[in-house]
Design an enzyme around this catalytic site. Structure first.
Site, PDB file in Angstrom:
ATOM      1  N   GLY A   1      -7.883  -4.563   0.889  1.00  9.57           N
ATOM      2  CA  GLY A   1      -9.125  -3.823   0.969  1.00  9.57           C
ATOM      3  C   GLY A   1      -9.319  -2.937  -0.246  1.00  9.57           C
ATOM      4  O   GLY A   1      -8.364  -2.529  -0.893  1.00  9.57           O
ATOM      5  N   SER A   2     -10.579  -2.642  -0.558  1.00  8.66           N
ATOM      6  CA  SER A   2     -10.859  -1.634  -1.581  1.00  8.66           C
ATOM      7  C   SER A   2     -10.660  -0.254  -0.964  1.00  8.66           C
ATOM      8  O   SER A   2     -10.493  -0.118   0.239  1.00  8.66           O
ATOM      9  CB  SER A   2     -12.291  -1.799  -2.094  1.00  8.66           C
ATOM     10  OG  SER A   2     -12.417  -3.006  -2.797  1.00  8.66           O
ATOM     11  N   GLY A   3     -10.654   0.770  -1.809  1.00  2.43           N
ATOM     12  CA  GLY A   3     -10.423   2.118  -1.304  1.00  2.43           C
ATOM     13  C   GLY A   3      -9.003   2.602  -1.572  1.00  2.43           C
ATOM     14  O   GLY A   3      -8.663   3.737  -1.257  1.00  2.43           O
ATOM     15  N   HIS A   4      -8.156   1.712  -2.145  1.00  2.61           N
ATOM     16  CA  HIS A   4      -6.769   2.072  -2.458  1.00  2.61           C
ATOM     17  C   HIS A   4      -6.547   2.182  -3.966  1.00  2.61           C
ATOM     18  O   HIS A   4      -5.409   2.124  -4.431  1.00  2.61           O
ATOM     19  CB  HIS A   4      -5.814   1.021  -1.910  1.00  2.61           C
ATOM     20  CG  HIS A   4      -5.956   0.760  -0.445  1.00  2.61           C
ATOM     21  ND1 HIS A   4      -5.852   1.767   0.491  1.00  2.61           N
ATOM     22  CD2 HIS A   4      -6.213  -0.372   0.250  1.00  2.61           C
ATOM     23  CE1 HIS A   4      -6.029   1.245   1.695  1.00  2.61           C
ATOM     24  NE2 HIS A   4      -6.259  -0.043   1.577  1.00  2.61           N
TER      25      HIS A   4
ATOM     26  N   LYS B   1       0.308  -7.292   1.720  1.00  2.00           N
ATOM     27  CA  LYS B   1       0.731  -6.133   2.502  1.00  2.00           C
ATOM     28  C   LYS B   1       0.647  -6.488   3.985  1.00  2.00           C
ATOM     29  O   LYS B   1      -0.248  -7.214   4.411  1.00  2.00           O
ATOM     30  CB  LYS B   1      -0.168  -4.929   2.197  1.00  2.00           C
ATOM     31  CG  LYS B   1      -0.089  -4.502   0.736  1.00  2.00           C
ATOM     32  CD  LYS B   1      -0.838  -3.206   0.462  1.00  2.00           C
ATOM     33  CE  LYS B   1      -2.315  -3.279   0.764  1.00  2.00           C
ATOM     34  NZ  LYS B   1      -3.022  -4.399   0.106  1.00  2.00           N
TER      35      LYS B   1
ATOM     36  N   ASP C   1      -4.851  -8.950   6.187  1.00  2.00           N
ATOM     37  CA  ASP C   1      -4.321  -9.470   4.922  1.00  2.00           C
ATOM     38  C   ASP C   1      -3.447 -10.694   5.171  1.00  2.00           C
ATOM     39  O   ASP C   1      -3.540 -11.696   4.468  1.00  2.00           O
ATOM     40  CB  ASP C   1      -3.506  -8.382   4.204  1.00  2.00           C
ATOM     41  CG  ASP C   1      -4.379  -7.240   3.720  1.00  2.00           C
ATOM     42  OD1 ASP C   1      -5.050  -7.401   2.699  1.00  2.00           O
ATOM     43  OD2 ASP C   1      -4.406  -6.192   4.383  1.00  2.00           O
TER      44      ASP C   1
ATOM     45  N   HIS D   1      -4.996   3.666   5.565  1.00  2.00           N
ATOM     46  CA  HIS D   1      -6.351   3.291   5.952  1.00  2.00           C
ATOM     47  C   HIS D   1      -7.067   4.396   6.701  1.00  2.00           C
ATOM     48  O   HIS D   1      -7.920   4.137   7.533  1.00  2.00           O
ATOM     49  CB  HIS D   1      -6.328   2.021   6.792  1.00  2.00           C
ATOM     50  CG  HIS D   1      -5.885   0.838   6.003  1.00  2.00           C
ATOM     51  ND1 HIS D   1      -4.603   0.376   6.046  1.00  2.00           N
ATOM     52  CD2 HIS D   1      -6.542   0.073   5.126  1.00  2.00           C
ATOM     53  CE1 HIS D   1      -4.487  -0.658   5.224  1.00  2.00           C
ATOM     54  NE2 HIS D   1      -5.640  -0.859   4.647  1.00  2.00           N
TER      55      HIS D   1
END
Lengths: 204, 334
Positions: free
Chosen positions: B53-56, B104, B109, B218
């Site tokens: 996911g984006s945001g990391h 991950k 995922d 998250h």
């Protein structure tokens, strides 16, 4: 007998339900997940609607669901993309290529689809997942489409006191108790949309 | 909500456009969401592909480049990418030597990479997967989806990427990646929740004067909420939890690679102060720090807090850690 048009209407009704409930799904996903279930499914079902509109109208019921499933896998991401995609793809595969299917064939195919979801996600009833709505819902299909919608809805409500054992909510342990599972909730929407469309077509 | 964005719907694409503009050495496919190092196929190397996911950020796209990832697939915010992205990335970097997927351990995922591996193998590519699952905060992991993948992802990507850069074959790169994961453990704390663009409000409510122990990446709450503690006390809890698990997999006093990772909204002033406490706790327990990295590498949007990852590192892992790397977010030795 149910033709491809019936299945198009089901998918369109599911898309409408997801549009209507997207904010609630995201809200449910916020305390125990990552607050994106509604927006992810909305993206997926919007793509399903577009894909089905672009396809020739004479496709068989099985082909309609397989296209919907593939579209969800390619657009949703997260766990719900593969799980919902597999549900529809496997159900569509089980329906085969015949231009019309009976209610009995649909019920058997959906059971296969739900089985594939259970296998892919490795979850069991009571794990606080979409299976807790799908399994009772599909079982109640033997009674009527509406009964299936109601059973799935009750199954979703029954996830509130459960402790999550699969998916991201499982990391919260006891703290996952007291929240309705967003995946079970969207599964109930899918079966509720099926009941609506079947009733409009004159079925019980 | 006050965010420096155009809209929640375009936030990932907008960021990728900016990344493309800032890093001409990367081939950024904004529409299909694949970031590839331009010379990925040039060296006849094993491809190392990751995504999530984006945001990391900077994970994962910030780690694409010489000596680390060949390509990355960013998903929507906190949502794993779809198989199409991974298949496209694998095809873009495969030079006939095969591709390692670094995954991950999150259900989404895992499922999407699994489907992608099947599709890529049908296309004739050789694919290996390594599952990163380093988070010790997940107890009873038999009753959950298993330990989460967090900070150790950076160690795995760096060391696997260095091995691939040296020309190691696929099975060797994969084996090293698995060894790094097996030798690494993490523990995270949150001092605030984060706000996803889609929701627009904090993902959980954390009152003043409290903190969450044992968080993932998250924006989910942790295993336990406690009254706020000092950096020293937090370091004792976090390092203690990590060492306890590391003791089960190797000698208790071997040297470690240490990552003190910010979750996105904690300033370096605090992270360095915290790192000092981490080093002190490790010294008290007789554990030497062979290498250390402090900064925001595996983040959760605007969450305040940090995580500690320790990897028991032998000479070989340290040599690969020290190998040159040139990416947007990590670079040394070149």
């Amino acid at each position: 007998m149910r033709d491809a048009e019936f299945f198009r209407r089901w998918m369109a009704a599911a898309a409408t339900a997801v549009e209507r409930e997207a904010d609630r799904l995201t809200e449910l996903d916020s305390p125990i997940g990552d607050a994106d279930h509604g927006s992810n499914l909305l993206r997926g079902f919007t793509a399903v609607r577009a894909a089905l509109e672009a396809e020739p109208t004479d496709a068989a019921p099985g082909a309609v669901l397989q296209l919907a499933g593939r579209t969800l896998i390619s657009t949703v991401g997260g766990a719900s993309g593969p799980l919902y995609g597999t549900l529809l793809r496997r159900t569509g595969k089980a329906l085969g290529e015949s231009p019309e299917v009976s209610d009995e064939e649909l019920r058997a195919a959906l059971s296969e689809g739900v089985g594939a979801v259970a296998q892919l996600g490795g979850a069991a009833p009571g794990d606080k997942t979409m299976l807790d709505a799908l399994l009772p819902g599909v079982a109640a299909l033997a009674t009527s489409y509406r009964a299936a919608g109601v059973a799935a809805e009750n199954g979703a409500l029954a996830t509130v006191p459960m402790r999550a054992r699969k998916g991201r909510a499982s990391y919260l342990g006891e703290r996952s108790v007291g929240h309705q599972d967003p995946g079970a909730t969207s599964s109930a929407l899918l079966l509720g949309a099926l009941a609506d469309v079947a009733e409009q077509a004159g079925a019980r | 909500m006050r965010m420096l964005i155009n809209s929640p719907q375009t936030v990932v694409a907008d960021a990728l456009r900016g990344m493309a503009a800032a890093h001409p050495e990367l081939d950024v496919d904004v529409e299909r969401r694949v970031v590839v190092r331009r010379d990925a196929k040039a060296g006849g190397r094993v491809g190392v592909v990751s995504g999530g996911g984006s945001g990391h950020e900077p994970l994962h796209a910030g780690f694409v480049g010489h000596g680390m990832l060949s390509a990355a697939c960013p998903g929507e915010v906190f949502t794993s990418p779809v198989p199409d992205q991974m298949v496209r990335a694998a095809a873009a970097v495969d030079s006939g030597q095969g591709v390692l997927f670094v995954v991950k351990n999150y259900t989404g995922d895992v499922l999407n990479f699994e489907m992608a591996a099947e599709l890529a193998e049908e296309d004739g590519l050789r694919i290996e997967r390594v599952l990163v699952d380093d988070d010790v905060a997940v107890t009873d992991s038999l009753f959950t989806a298993g330990r989460r993948g967090t900070g150790a992802t950076l160690f795995v990507e760096k060391i696997a990427g260095a091995a691939a850069e040296e020309g190691a074959p696929l099975d060797r790169v994969a084996a090293l990646a698995r060894r790094v994961d097996a030798c690494s453990r993490s523990f995270g704390v949150a001092l605030s929740a984060c706000t996803t663009p889609a929701k627009g409000s904090p993902t959980f409510d954390l009152p003043d004067g409290e903190l969450e122990l044992g968080i993932g990446i998250h924006g989910e709450p942790g295993r336990e909420r406690r009254p706020m503690m000092s950096a020293r006390e937090i370091a004792e809890v976090a390092v203690g939890a990590v060492l306890e698990e590391l003791a089960q997999i190797g000698p208790a006093d071997g040297p470690v690679l240490a990552l003190v990772n910010g979750m996105g909204a904690t300033p370096l002033l605090e992270l360095y102060g915290f790192h000092a406490e981490v080093v002190r706790v490790l010294a008290d327990r007789g554990v030497p720090v062979a290498r250390a990295l402090v900064g925001n590498y595996v983040t959760s949007l605007d969450m305040a807090g940090c995580s500690v990852t320790l990897c028991r590192a032998d000479e070989e892992l340290l040599r690969l850690w020290d190998a040159p790397v040139r990416t947007a977010a990590l670079r040394w030795g070149l």
